[in-house]
Design an enzyme around this catalytic site. Structure first.
Site, PDB file in Angstrom:
ATOM      1  CB  SER A  11      -6.537   4.609  -7.392  1.00 35.99           C
ATOM      2  OG  SER A  11      -6.710   3.064  -7.773  1.00 35.99           O
ATOM      3  CG  ASP A  61       1.267   2.315  -5.424  1.00 36.80           C
ATOM      4  OD1 ASP A  61       0.940   1.009  -5.765  1.00 36.80           O
ATOM      5  OD2 ASP A  61       0.418   3.172  -5.570  1.00 36.80           O
ATOM      6  CG  HIS A  70      -3.041   2.339  -4.430  1.00 36.41           C
ATOM      7  ND1 HIS A  70      -2.537   2.900  -5.409  1.00 36.41           N
ATOM      8  CD2 HIS A  70      -4.241   1.865  -4.694  1.00 36.41           C
ATOM      9  CE1 HIS A  70      -3.253   2.879  -6.396  1.00 36.41           C
ATOM     10  NE2 HIS A  70      -4.436   2.540  -5.891  1.00 36.41           N
TER      11      HIS A  70
END
Lengths: 680, 671
Positions: free
Chosen positions: A254, A582, A635
């Site tokens: 991320s 995602d 995610h």
């Protein structure tokens, strides 16, 4: 054993039956007992009387609670004494064990770089209200303090509004070590599964490092305050030396992906601004960067978070503490409080969409045009039914939206304006508005919660909405208008443009380092960059806003128009336009750099570092027993995806991109990238 | 299922006609039944044959449990709702206002964080976690095996022992098992929940501005030998790299190192390692310590070893070596579950090389011979004597030098009267009972009756001959240990053989680094009787047994208060005698000596033990006990001042309560 003892106990304390609603009947019953005239019976009678008196609602409650407790304990006991194999859920062999069986062992040291919100934060110094919390986690873990003392908690997590650093008298620091982000909350894994699989292959503390940093700060400030970048540099160098001069494999997740971009620029820059590692530091120390769900070009979610603290789930706060976030909980302006805290976090600005209209589309055009939103849903319907011949070029096949969605308009006011053609939209230069009216809106009566909206007059708010639609470029004017202090602070640390000439000396400034469109990759031709991300989940891309009903104490004047729904199968739901992604990062942001921006020898990648795209199609867990699934593409849940773990393990054990299978693409990322007209 | 069936059965029996009431009160079981029957009748009458409501024993149980649970929850709720300052308020109401913790006090004085701080934990206090295990340790990945709650010790004791043991030959991991030290400050802040080790010191340092980036816990696997921590985990390299990093990121301020207990020896080893050239050393160059270390503040350091280690290795009986006994008394008591717990423990600890680093060093020169010891007199109750001077303090000569003696009479007899039969050449013999029956491996099983007798016949062992004893009874253990540790005194420190790493942790066989600006502190508690010598006896023969045990019947009585339960005590901090903790700083390193060629200044800071005044104080703020001293306010203040930049002179130089200087005088060591 336990049941036998219970039985014995039962025999011992054989008490006469008393039924709960029959208080009257017992008084009727007493005279009969008196027939047996004995002193001992009297005693007994007294005893019983006492019991009768006692048997009321409270006793029933106790009975119920006791019953539940006992049942719970028995179940627990059974659960614990049950062999693992009997749970009915056959655990498939973990990738770590399988690859170990293939003979793979730990080779390259691994560095894990956590993303935003997943890293734990603990208290080192606080105000009196936080007494007893020294070195306890404020973020991550149980989150019990939110419930016990919510205002105190928010106060300690907020940063200074001017500097973006610690407020005086408060020191909240990142938890170091693997525990920093292995579990976000008890039972909610982040890195734990990956760590466990790496350990199966032979990894341990000495060749695995979690580069924990305070994710609230701007990247350069983590170095200024905590020397986080220096520590990371020293750790990598140490692991490189102590593991037989094997280069490290970096696994950022991320926001960690752009944090590590920043690190790579920092480490090769001479001191005092940089780490002074010399121009070949990356080439010498890094084998591969395996970005998981990277937010290279930002996420639209960050926009709605800054704008109205309303992202579907940015920062998971809502999911973790729904009670606290519901507005007017305890009569407090929870949203406003959260907004105030979030706005002191510079790092959120780092994930605002980068690249402006050229990347994210303008009023009439966007790279995702022609993509159907049904696609995501259909994608997994097909995959669950076993049909796997779903290749990337049949995105058009299911195209069925009548008017193309204008994704480029990241914020539009009203559903209509999100669909009108650009010529019909009114235009307004926001710069005229900038704070010519600092009308005191007397929000002080509302408990003094500071959000910058308090300094914006309702007149200018009205005019903001008149502009109707904002693209990735004009968005920044809007944000500068509604959150001037935050943007002023944060834009000293982050930049969101596209560089025309990368050799311009101004790009030596650290604010450009985390923007892949304004930096060159290091000269490290042997390095590899992977983009690993999930696809097949509807992901926020743009928003339909409306003005909130005027309310004396409601100081956030905008909110997402939850009533704006498209017809069935459209991309618009509850005021949010969705694309493939995602769940947090759209495919565009995660994949573009690896698909086009850095592919081959470009001006962003002068040494031609090899890039690979590995997509993982989302498949929800088949049953509850699977927990968050072993084939998830979401995610965070993707960190438990066995295919992804296997890829990471193979690279860590020495494989290169070609050996792991090169690109693996399910989405339209190649076509989307094609449509982006960026000079390479 | 069975529950349901039983209840049904009961219901059936309840509907049977009731037996006539019986007067006998003792038949409690029957009586309620009859009443129940009556009641049931009435029930039938009243409710017109409606199905009766059952109130059986299960219900009362449930009621009872529910009651307890509710009260528990209520209390828990109240406890959580209680303002955080409440306990302090109560304490203050009872004991009067508390003194400010040193961190707060010094902060008011304006002290702030200056020098980065490195903690070096000692033996047993550091946490260990599992990284790879056998099938029986399923689900324990990255869970603590050592430190924390020790929950697994109770759940699967054998599995636990198996994983905590090391390989008997190499002293490293057994195949398929990887147990690694926990890293970070959490490694040793608390040993078990609520039992602090470093936590108080850390909290006070934080008060004057320290945080993660300026504090570093040099955790290492305390089971393996010092050099092996580098071989297996590269621990020494990591410490070096971290110290360099901290010095670089804190504006060039040198670090203050705070080792505790065995960490003291570990850090001695580190200082030699880091300046030694590679590959055996860290290659930091000969001025590394001078450049990076401001001060070494040893807390309770067993520089010259502890006698406790002898009892631990010899018969696994030290009063509390490996705090394990205190924490798991049930498990360690002999023959719980019919297992040979002590033998298991012995087998486990014998695979730990690190215990050998604490065998008394320096032999008879330091620890005394048959007739002589530096302490000489029994003054373990020095404090009491001080209090009633009228007594005249009749001190009795105690032969502390006889570290192990067989029988109380031997311990006290004149040396000329002791008949010592040399055991070294004795035939060990074969132990007749087939060792296979005892699936627990201790080396005693390879020793026959003759060997045991030979050991006992030698009667008295001093610090020098005890090593021979160990070589005799535990040859494998000592063979492993001899590769990593040495216990002698160097005649010529320039002899190239002393470049070998096995000498690095022995202060009598190494030179201190060339760092004249560095300071060495020795801080330890005094005023607690500490094990110094033992009276042993033979264990009555049994199938699988440890042939020797401490003769707990040997009591000195009032005339010899130092002998209690077969143990001669002297002054110390309950684990380390003053002699071991203080000698190097009092004499061995004081001034420019051959062990300290650069003349590094040394300081002795003793802390007189004062037990906690009441229960509310927990483990006390003036304790001198080996681990509890980490919460001693005076010690913490000293550490904080040095960390904030003070020198030893500013601190007040030496602070001595014991007779350490007198005793050091009597040790005849060439300096």
């Amino acid at each position: 054993m336990a049941s036998r003892s219970i039985l014995r106990f039962r025999k011992l304390c054989y008490v006469e039956p008393v039924s709960s609603p029959s208080v009257k009947f017992q008084s009727f019953q007493t005279p009969e007992v008196e027939k047996t005239d004995d002193s001992s019976v009297e005693k007994k009678q007294w005893k019983r009387k006492k019991q009768q008196r006692g048997w009321r609602c409270i006793d029933s409650c106790c009975w119920v609670i006791g019953y539940m407790c006992t049942a719970w304990w028995v179940l627990m006991l059974l659960y614990h004494s049950l062999p693992v194999a009997l749970t009915g859920f056959q655990v498939p062999e973990s990738p770590g064990t399988r690859l170990k069986g293939e003979g793979l062992t730990a080779l390259h040291p691994v560095v894990l770089v956590p993303g935003i919100v997943t890293g734990g934060l603990e208290l080192w110094e606080g105000r009196p209200c936080a007494e007893g919390l020294f070195r306890k986690r404020l973020w991550g873990g149980g989150f019990t303090e939110i419930f016990k003392r919510p205002l105190c908690w928010l106060e300690h997590l907020s940063l200074d509004n001017e500097t973006g650093l610690d407020p005086p008298g408060i020191r909240v620091r990142a938890v170091p070590g693997l525990v920093a982000a292995d579990y976000f909350a008890p039972g909610y894994f982040v890195w734990a599964v990956l760590i466990e699989n790496l350990a199966r292959m032979g990894y341990e503390g000495k060749n695995m490092h979690m580069a924990a940093y305070d994710w609230r700060l701007s990247f350069q400030n983590t170095e200024i305050r905590d020397q986080a970048l220096s520590r990371l540099k020293s750790k990598i160098e140490l692991m490189y030396v102590t593991n037989g001069y094997k280069k490290v494999v970096v696994v950022p997740h991320s926001m960690g992906a752009i944090y590590f971009l920043h690190f790579m620029k920092w480490v090769e820059t001479p001191p005092p601004k940089g780490g002074g590692g010399g121009p070949s530091w990356c080439a010498k120390h890094i084998k591969a960067i395996m970005n998981i769900g990277p937010a290279f070009l930002g996420v639209p979610k960050a926009v709605s978070n800054i704008f109205s603290a309303e992202g579907k789930d940015v920062a998971y706060i809502r999911a973790m503490a729904p009670g606290v976030l519901d507005s007017e909980f305890l009569g407090l302006q929870t949203f406003e409080h959260v907004m105030r805290a979030c706005r002191t976090w510079d790092s959120i600005v780092s994930i605002l969409p980068k690249g402006g209209d050229a990347i994210w589309g303008n009023l009439d055009w966007s790279p995702e045009d022609g993509q159907s939103c049904d696609r995501a849903k259909k994608g997994y319907l097909q995959s669950t039914s076993g049909d796997n011949n779903f290749s990337h070029n049949d995105g058009n096949r299911i195209f069925q939206v009548k008017e193309p969605v204008k994704y480029g308009r990241i914020i539009s006011f009203g559903k209509e304006s999100s669909q009108l053609s650009s010529s019909q939209l009114p235009r307004l230069d926001l710069k005229d508005l900038i704070h010519k009216d600092s009308a005191t809106n007397s929000k002080s009566s509302c408990g003094g919660v500071w959000t910058e909206y308090g300094e914006v007059s309702s007149e200018s708010i009205r005019r903001v909405t008149e502009n109707k639609a904002y693209t990735a470029q004009t968005l920044f004017d809007l944000l500068r208008f509604v959150a001037p202090k935050m943007m002023q602070r944060a834009e000293a640390h982050f930049s969101h443009g596209i560089a025309d000439n990368l050799d311009d000396p101004k790009y030596a400034h650290y604010k450009y380092w985390s923007n892949p469109l304004e930096t060159k990759l290091p000269v490290a031709p042997d390095m590899e960059i992977y983009c690993l991300y999930g696809v097949g989940i509807a992901t926020e891309r743009s928003y339909v806003y409306k003005m909130s009903p005027p309310n004396k104490c409601k100081s956030i004047p905008f909110r997402i128009d939850g009533s704006a729904d498209g017809e069935a199968g459209s991309c618009l739901k509850n005021g949010i336009h969705f694309v493939d992604g995602d769940d947090s990062v759209p495919v565009l942001s995660a994949g573009f750099m690896c698909a086009k921006g850095w592919r081959g020898r470009t001006r962003f990648n002068p040494s031609g570092i090899a890039t690979y795209i590995r997509e993982y199609r989302h498949k929800p867990p088949a049953s509850l027993l699977e927990g968050r699934g072993i084939e998830s593409g979401a995610h965070v849940d993707i960190m438990g995806n066995v295919a992804l773990i296997e890829d990471v393990l193979r690279v860590a054990a020495g494989a290169n991109g070609a050996q792991t299978g090169g690109d693996r693409i399910y989405s339209d990322i190649m076509r989307i990238s094609e449509r982006i007209n960026l000079q390479m | 299922m069975s529950f349901l069936r039983r209840r049904k059965g009961k219901a059936a029996s309840d509907s049977e006609p009731p037996s006539p009431p019986i007067g006998d009160e003792s038949e409690k079981e029957k009586e309620p039944q009859t009443q129940k029957g009556q009641q049931q009748k009435q029930n039938h009458k009243k409710n017109g044959g409606e199905k009766p409501h059952k109130w059986s024993c299960v219900d009362s149980c449930c009621w009872f449990i529910g009651f307890i649970c509710s009260i528990w929850w209520l209390l828990l709720f109240l406890y959580n709702a209680m303002p955080a300052s409440f306990p302090q308020y109560v304490t203050e109401a009872i004991t009067g206002p508390m003194t400010d913790p040193p961190g707060v006090k010094l902060r008011k004085e304006g002290l702030t964080a200056k020098h980065p701080v490195v903690f070096v934990p000692g033996i047993v206090t550091g946490g260990l976690e599992l990284w790879e295990g056998h099938g029986c340790a399923d689900g324990l990945f990255r869970k603590r095996l050592w430190g924390g709650t020790f929950g697994e010790l109770y759940k699967r004791p054998l599995c636990w022992v198996e994983h905590m043991s090391l390989d008997n030959e190499t002293g490293l991991d057994p195949p398929g098992v990887r147990v690694r030290p926990v890293s970070g400050l959490v490694a040793a802040d608390y040993f078990a929940p609520g039992y602090f080790v470093w936590a108080v010191l850390i909290a006070n340092l934080a008060r004057i501005g320290y945080e993660e980036k300026t504090m570093y816990m040099a955790s290492y696997d305390w089971r393996i030998s010092f050099q092996n921590t580098e071989v297996r985990d590269q621990t020494l390299s990591r410490i070096k790299s971290n110290i360099e990093l901290m010095v670089a990121t804190n504006g060039g301020n040198k670090v203050v190192v705070i080792p505790h207990s065995m960490g003291v020896l570990y850090f001695l080893h580190f200082m030699k390692w880091v300046e030694a050239p590679g590959p055996m050393g860290g290659g930091g160059g000969s001025d590394w310590c001078a450049k990076h270390i401001k001060a070494v503040m040893n807390i309770g350091g067993p520089f010259l070893g502890v006698p406790k280690a002898i009892a631990g290795i010899f018969s696994m009986e030290a009063r509390d070596i490996a705090v394990a006994r205190a924490f798991a008394p049930g498990v360690l008591d002999k023959d719980v579950f019919g297992l040979q717990t002590l033998q298991h423990m012995m087998r486990m600890t014998r695979t730990w090389d690190a215990t050998m680093s604490m065998i008394p060093k320096g032999g008879d020169t330091i620890w005394g011979g048959l007739d002589w010891s530096p302490e000489g007199y029994c003054n373990c109750s020095a404090k009491k004597v001080k209090n009633n001077d009228t007594n005249g303090a009749v001190e009795k000569i105690v032969n502390y030098g006889r570290i192990v003696s067989f029988g109380k009479d031997v311990a006290e007899a004149d040396s000329s009267k002791i008949e010592m039969i040399d055991f070294r050449d004795a035939v060990k013999g074969n132990y007749l009972a087939n060792a296979t029956q005892c699936d627990v491996w201790t080396e005693y099983h390879e020793m026959g009756v003759g060997g045991v007798k030979a050991v006992a016949d030698y009667k008295v062992y001093t610090a020098g001959s005890i090593l021979d004893l160990f070589h005799f009874v535990a040859p494998k253990l000592m063979a492993r240990g001899d590769n990593h540790f040495s216990y002698g005194i160097a005649d010529n420190l320039d002899d190239p053989k002393y470049e070998h790493y096995k000498y690095w942790s022995n202060p009598l066989e190494t030179k201190l680094p060339n760092a004249p600006d560095m300071e060495i502190y020795s801080m330890y508690g005094v005023g607690i009787p500490t094990e110094r010598a033992y009276v042993y006896k033979l264990t009555p023969s049994a199938e699988c047994y440890i042939p020797f045990q401490i003769d707990t019947s040997a009591e000195g009585g009032s005339e010899d208060p130092c002998l209690k339960g077969g143990i001669f005590s002297t002054d110390g901090d309950e684990t380390v005698p003053v002699l071991s903790a203080g000698f190097m700083c009092a004499k061995g390193w004081r001034g420019k000596t051959r062990f300290n060629p650069a003349g590094i200044p040394t300081y002795i800071r003793e802390y007189d033990h004062a037990p906690p005044a009441n229960l509310l104080e927990g483990r006390g703020t003036q304790s001198g006990a080996h681990v509890d001293i980490m919460g001693n306010f005076a010690l913490i203040e000293d550490v904080l001042r040095v960390a904030a930049g003070a020198t030893g002179e500013e601190l007040g130089g030496d602070k001595v309560h014991s007779d350490i200087f007198k005793w050091s005088e009597r040790i005849n060591l060439d300096l």
